[in-house]
Every structure is written in structure tokens, then in C-alpha cells.
Design a protein around this motif. Structure first.
Motif, short mmCIF file in Angstrom:
data_model
loop_
_atom_site.label_atom_id
_atom_site.label_comp_id
_atom_site.label_asym_id
_atom_site.label_seq_id
_atom_site.Cartn_x
_atom_site.Cartn_y
_atom_site.Cartn_z
N THR A 121 0.83 -1.20 0.00
CA THR A 121 0.00 0.00 0.00
C THR A 121 0.86 1.25 0.00
O THR A 121 1.82 1.36 0.76
CB THR A 121 -0.92 0.01 1.23
OG1 THR A 121 -1.73 -1.16 1.22
CG2 THR A 121 -1.80 1.25 1.24
N VAL A 122 0.51 2.20 -0.87
CA VAL A 122 1.21 3.48 -0.94
C VAL A 122 0.41 4.53 -0.17
O VAL A 122 -0.80 4.67 -0.38
CB VAL A 122 1.42 3.93 -2.40
CG1 VAL A 122 2.03 5.33 -2.45
CG2 VAL A 122 2.28 2.93 -3.15
N LEU A 123 1.06 5.23 0.73
CA LEU A 123 0.43 6.31 1.48
C LEU A 123 0.98 7.63 0.98
O LEU A 123 2.19 7.87 1.02
CB LEU A 123 0.74 6.16 2.98
CG LEU A 123 0.27 4.85 3.65
CD1 LEU A 123 0.73 4.81 5.10
CD2 LEU A 123 -1.23 4.70 3.54
N ASP A 124 0.09 8.50 0.50
CA ASP A 124 0.54 9.79 0.01
C ASP A 124 0.76 10.74 1.18
O ASP A 124 0.50 10.41 2.34
CB ASP A 124 -0.42 10.37 -1.03
CG ASP A 124 -1.82 10.65 -0.47
OD1 ASP A 124 -1.98 10.68 0.77
OD2 ASP A 124 -2.75 10.84 -1.28
N ASN A 125 1.23 11.95 0.86
CA ASN A 125 1.56 12.89 1.93
C ASN A 125 0.36 13.27 2.77
O ASN A 125 0.49 13.51 3.98
CB ASN A 125 2.20 14.16 1.34
CG ASN A 125 3.67 13.97 1.04
OD1 ASN A 125 4.31 13.10 1.60
ND2 ASN A 125 4.20 14.79 0.16
N ARG A 126 -0.82 13.33 2.15
CA ARG A 126 -2.00 13.69 2.93
C ARG A 126 -2.33 12.60 3.94
O ARG A 126 -2.64 12.89 5.11
CB ARG A 126 -3.18 13.95 2.00
CG ARG A 126 -4.39 14.52 2.72
CD ARG A 126 -5.49 14.91 1.74
NE ARG A 126 -6.66 15.40 2.44
CZ ARG A 126 -6.87 16.67 2.80
NH1 ARG A 126 -5.95 17.58 2.54
NH2 ARG A 126 -7.97 17.02 3.43
N ALA A 127 -2.25 11.34 3.52
CA ALA A 127 -2.51 10.23 4.44
C ALA A 127 -1.47 10.21 5.56
O ALA A 127 -1.80 10.00 6.73
CB ALA A 127 -2.50 8.91 3.68
N LEU A 128 -0.20 10.42 5.20
CA LEU A 128 0.85 10.43 6.21
C LEU A 128 0.70 11.61 7.15
O LEU A 128 0.94 11.50 8.36
CB LEU A 128 2.22 10.47 5.54
CG LEU A 128 2.62 9.20 4.77
CD1 LEU A 128 3.92 9.42 4.02
CD2 LEU A 128 2.75 8.02 5.73
N GLY A 129 0.28 12.75 6.60
CA GLY A 129 0.08 13.92 7.43
C GLY A 129 -1.01 13.71 8.47
O GLY A 129 -0.85 14.09 9.63
N ARG A 130 -2.10 13.09 8.05
CA ARG A 130 -3.18 12.84 9.01
C ARG A 130 -2.74 11.85 10.08
O ARG A 130 -3.11 11.98 11.25
CB ARG A 130 -4.43 12.32 8.27
CG ARG A 130 -5.13 13.36 7.39
CD ARG A 130 -5.53 14.58 8.20
NE ARG A 130 -6.37 15.50 7.45
CZ ARG A 130 -5.94 16.55 6.77
NH1 ARG A 130 -4.62 16.81 6.72
NH2 ARG A 130 -6.78 17.36 6.15
#
Length: 363
Positions: free
Chosen positions: A2-11
């Protein structure tokens, strides 16, 4: 994977850092959960905790400092941190080599020919009488034996690397202006530092990995190193792999995480949050793009206080004479302008003991 983008990582970062929702935690538990707070600027942790905890009372942190449950000391990255007594006693020996190496990197030429073990023993002898001393005072005594290095080099090596010490209150108390007075960590806490682990084992390293991921994950090994300054944690990561889950970020890096740690929906609303200088949420990563644009990365190391809007650094802020001034790094929508104003008013009231709620948003 699974790839987590910056928005997902930020949350995820906001949730772990208690910035998505203010937490109903005792201050001691919050400091422990965060793995300590960066604290070289003595008043900044108060804003950091105010932004993270409901009904935060500065007197609670003052009580922990004077009651010796929380201490100010050099640890991660050889910078001053606010840590629980239990954590610093458990972690200090694991950081010894890193502290020495970083101090030597700064003063190698001046310290050439100085036996560091002898210097450490001499510094302990200076502090053995129980009289708190500044770094300069310790250095002046040591200079009688080692006249070649500068006082700064001697003091930094002794106090920020070789001898585990604490910075005594009133340094770090709410609204207190006090110089740094150091005393041995074990003397202040009445307990000895945990000894190094047996060769071939690294229980502290494994504990640090788990604690880091709980407060900062998902994250890469490089992020872990950036937080603690320790290079020798691959074995600890390898030992824990079976209990971790993995992802990738948009740059293709492997990210590690605890399986049951919160990873909120990327569309979860993120409230405005005012962060202090050198806040964990930014400095805890090598790749900080989950929370700050690369163009503004330098703000995180120059001591600028920053403001999160929709989960990302969108402004800097200062306070003077009871007025919080916000300087945007991008335009604000009308709703964002309102939210920044309301949170800024609450911050101004906190910092001024309710004498002011003035906010100014610069053009």
C-alpha cells in the motif's frame, strides 16, 4: 504494498502527535507518549502542550519539573529535550556513543589529544559536591588541566555529551527567566541510569522503535534516525519486523508502523494548530514533506514558529505585547482566515493569562 501519500501520512502524524484532536491526557502521559519534547527554547514546550491537550495548565508541567518527574537534558540529536524521568534513565546509556560522536564532530580539532574518559571523570568530580553549576563554570575548572581547548568546547563535551546532567528549575518553568544550572541526573532523580544492555542485545533500541512509531509513524528508518540521532538501530528494526506492518510513500521509501496505530482517512478534517519552535511534528522526520513543503523546510531548523492549516505548515507566527501575529505562506480562504483568527485568539489568551486575545494576520 500500500502506498500512502503525503495527505494520508500527514493525518497519521497529526493523530499520533495529538494534533488532530486535543487529548484528555495528564501532562506526564503526554510527554511520555511523544517521546519527549524539543526544549532548547525553554518556553516553547508550553505552547506545544497547549496545542495538544485539552485544558492544559502550565502549572501542571511546572509541578512535574520541580517534582522531578520530568527533566530537561541533552539527549536526542544532542539537543535539549523535555523527558520523563523514567525515559531518560532508561535511554541515556543507549545515547552515550552518539552524544560523544556529535560533540567530537563539532570540536574535533580543539579536543585533539584529550582523553574523553579522563575529561568525563574530571567533570563528574567537579559536580560531585552537589552544587549546581553552569556549563561555563564547569569549563573554567576543567581548563586548569586542559588549557588548549576553548571553554565552549570543554563545556559542551562535558555537559552536553559526557556527563548525564539535568538543567534545574527554575529553568524551563512557566514565564521563568533563568540561566542554566546543571547537576548530575542520578543525583537529581535519586536513581541510577540503567546500565548498557548485554552485547548482542538492544532492548532500548527496540523500545525506541516502538515508541517512535507510536508517536510518529508510519515512518522510514531514516526518519527514526533523524528523530533520535542514533545510527545503530537496524538490528532493532530487524528484530521487530515480524510485529510491524509496512507501506510505501509517494517517493518509494519503505515505511514501518505498528499494526494497530491510528491511520485516519486522508479526508479527515484537520483543525488549525499553532506549533512552537522546533516542534516534534516537523523535526521528527528526515522527509518532512508530509507536513511542510520542501520550499519551506528551512523554517523547521531556524526556530520559526509555524501554523498548521489543513494539516500542513501554512504560516509562521510570533507574539509580542499580547498580540499574536500570523504571516501566511499562502493565501487563506475565508473559512481558513476565520479558523486561524479563532485559534489565534485562544493562543493569545493562553500566552497572556487571559489579558489579551489580539490576533493580526499579515497581508
Amino acid at each position: 504494498m500500500t502506498v500512502l501519500d503525503n495527505r494520508a501520512l500527514g493525518r497519521a502524524t497529526l493523530a499520533r502527535q495529538l494534533l488532530l484532536d486535543r487529548a484528555d491526557l495528564p501532562v506526564l502521559d503526554a510527554v511520555a507518549h511523544l517521546g519527549g519534547l524539543q526544549a532548547q527554547e525553554p518556553q516553547e514546550p508550553f505552547t506545544g502542550l497547549w496545542s495538544r491537550l485539552r485544558a492544559f495548565d502550565p502549572a501542571a508541567l511546572d509541578g512535574l519539573l520541580t517534582g522531578r518527574s520530568v527533566v530537561r537534558t541533552h539527549l536526542m540529536r544532542r539537543t535539549v529535550h523535555l523527558l520523563t524521568a523514567d525515559d531518560v534513565l532508561a535511554w541515556r546509556a543507549r545515547h552515550d556513543t552518539m552524544l560523544r560522536q556529535r560533540a567530537m564532530a563539532a570540536y574535533r580539532r580543539e579536543m585533539e589529544g584529550v582523553d574523553l574518559d579522563e575529561l568525563a571523570a574530571a567533570a563528574r568530580a567537579v559536580l560531585a559536591d552537589g552544587e549546581p553549576r553552569s556549563m561555563a563554570e564547569v569549563a573554567r575548572v576543567l581548563a586548569d588541566r586542559w588549557p588548549a581547548p576553548s571553554p565552549r568546547a570543554l563545556g559542551e563535551m562535558a555537559i552536553a555529551a559526557l556527563v548525564p546532567v539535568v538543567q534545574l528549575p527554575p529553568r524551563g518553568l512557566w514565564r521563568a527567566k533563568s540561566g542554566v544550572r546543571n547537576t548530575p541526573l542520578s543525583r537529581w532523580l535519586g536513581r541510577e541510569i540503567d546500565p548498557p544492555a548485554a552485547e548482542g542485545t538492544d532492548p532500548v533500541g527496540e523500545a525506541l522503535v516502538r515508541r517512535y512509531l507510536a508517536a510518529f509513524g508510519p515512518a522510514a528508518s531514516a526518519d527514526l534516525r533523524a528523530w533520535c540521532g542514533l545510527a545503530g538501530l537496524p538490528a532493532a528494526v530487524a528484530a521487530l519486523r515480524a510485529e510491524l506492518v509496512t507501506f510505501r510513500d509517494a517517493r518509494g521509501r519503505e515505511l514501518l508502523d505498528l499494526p494497530d496505530a491510528p491511520r485516519p482517512d486522508p479526508d479527515t478534517p484537520a483543525p488549525v494548530r499553532f506549533l512552537p519552535a522546533f516542534d516534534n511534528a516537523i523535526l521528527g522526520y528526515h522527509d518532512r514533506s508530509r507536513i511542510i513543503d520542501d520550499a519551506h523546510r528551512g523554517l523547521s531548523v531556524t526556530g520559526a514558529r509555524v501554523l498548521l492549516v489543513d494539516g500542513r505548515v501554512a504560516a509562521t507566527w510570533t507574539v509580542d505585547a499580547g498580540t499574536v501575529t500570523v504571516t501566511p505562506l499562502r493565501g487563506f480562504s475565508r473559512a481558513e482566515h476565520t479558523a486561524v483568527t479563532e485559534e489565534g485568539q485562544a493562543l493569545a489568551s493562553f500566552l497572556s493569562d487571559k489579558e489579551s486575545d489580539r490576533v493580526r494576520i499579515a497581508a
